[in-house]
Design a protein around this motif. Sequence first.
Motif, PDB file in Angstrom:
ATOM      1  N   VAL A  50       0.847  -1.205   0.000  1.00 22.78           N
ATOM      2  CA  VAL A  50       0.000   0.000   0.000  1.00 22.78           C
ATOM      3  C   VAL A  50       0.879   1.251   0.000  1.00 22.78           C
ATOM      4  N   SER A  53       2.252   1.740  -3.421  1.00 21.38           N
ATOM      5  CA  SER A  53       1.219   2.242  -4.318  1.00 21.38           C
ATOM      6  C   SER A  53       0.954   3.727  -4.080  1.00 21.38           C
ATOM      7  N   ASP A  67      -2.063  -1.372  -8.232  1.00 19.88           N
ATOM      8  CA  ASP A  67      -3.255  -0.666  -7.754  1.00 19.88           C
ATOM      9  C   ASP A  67      -4.508  -1.507  -7.942  1.00 19.88           C
ATOM     10  N   LEU A  70      -4.557  -4.379  -5.412  1.00 21.29           N
ATOM     11  CA  LEU A  70      -4.887  -3.933  -4.060  1.00 21.29           C
ATOM     12  C   LEU A  70      -6.369  -3.603  -3.919  1.00 21.29           C
TER      13      LEU A  70
END
Length: 102
Positions: A50, A53, A67, A70
Motif C-alpha cells: 500500500v 502504491s 493498484d 490492491l
Amino acid sequence: MSFLVAFNWGWIAGAAALGFATGWVSPISRVRSQTRVNLRWTIAVVIALVALSLSRQLPGRPGYWLDLGLVMFGAYLVAACVGSWLRYVLLVRPGMTRSDET
C-alpha cells in the motif's frame, strides 16, 4: 483511481462476489490458522505494498496492476467479512437455543 474503478468495475465486482461467497460458505471457527509471526509478516507485506502504491514509485503497467490488485484484494476482504457476518446473523441466530427450535 476513478479510472481504475470505472474501467475494471467488472473485475472488482467479481472479486467482491467471490469474497462474499467464500465468507458465506466458510465455517466460523475459533481456531488460529496462522501463527503470530506469519500474521505480522502478512500485515507488513500488505502495508509495504500500500505504501508503494501511494508513493507512486512503481510507474506504468506494473503500478497499474499493483493498484488494481490492491483494490480487488480490498473488495474481496470486505465482501468476505460481510458474507461471514451475514451467515452468522441469518443462520446461527445468536439468541436461539436448542429448546427454541421445536
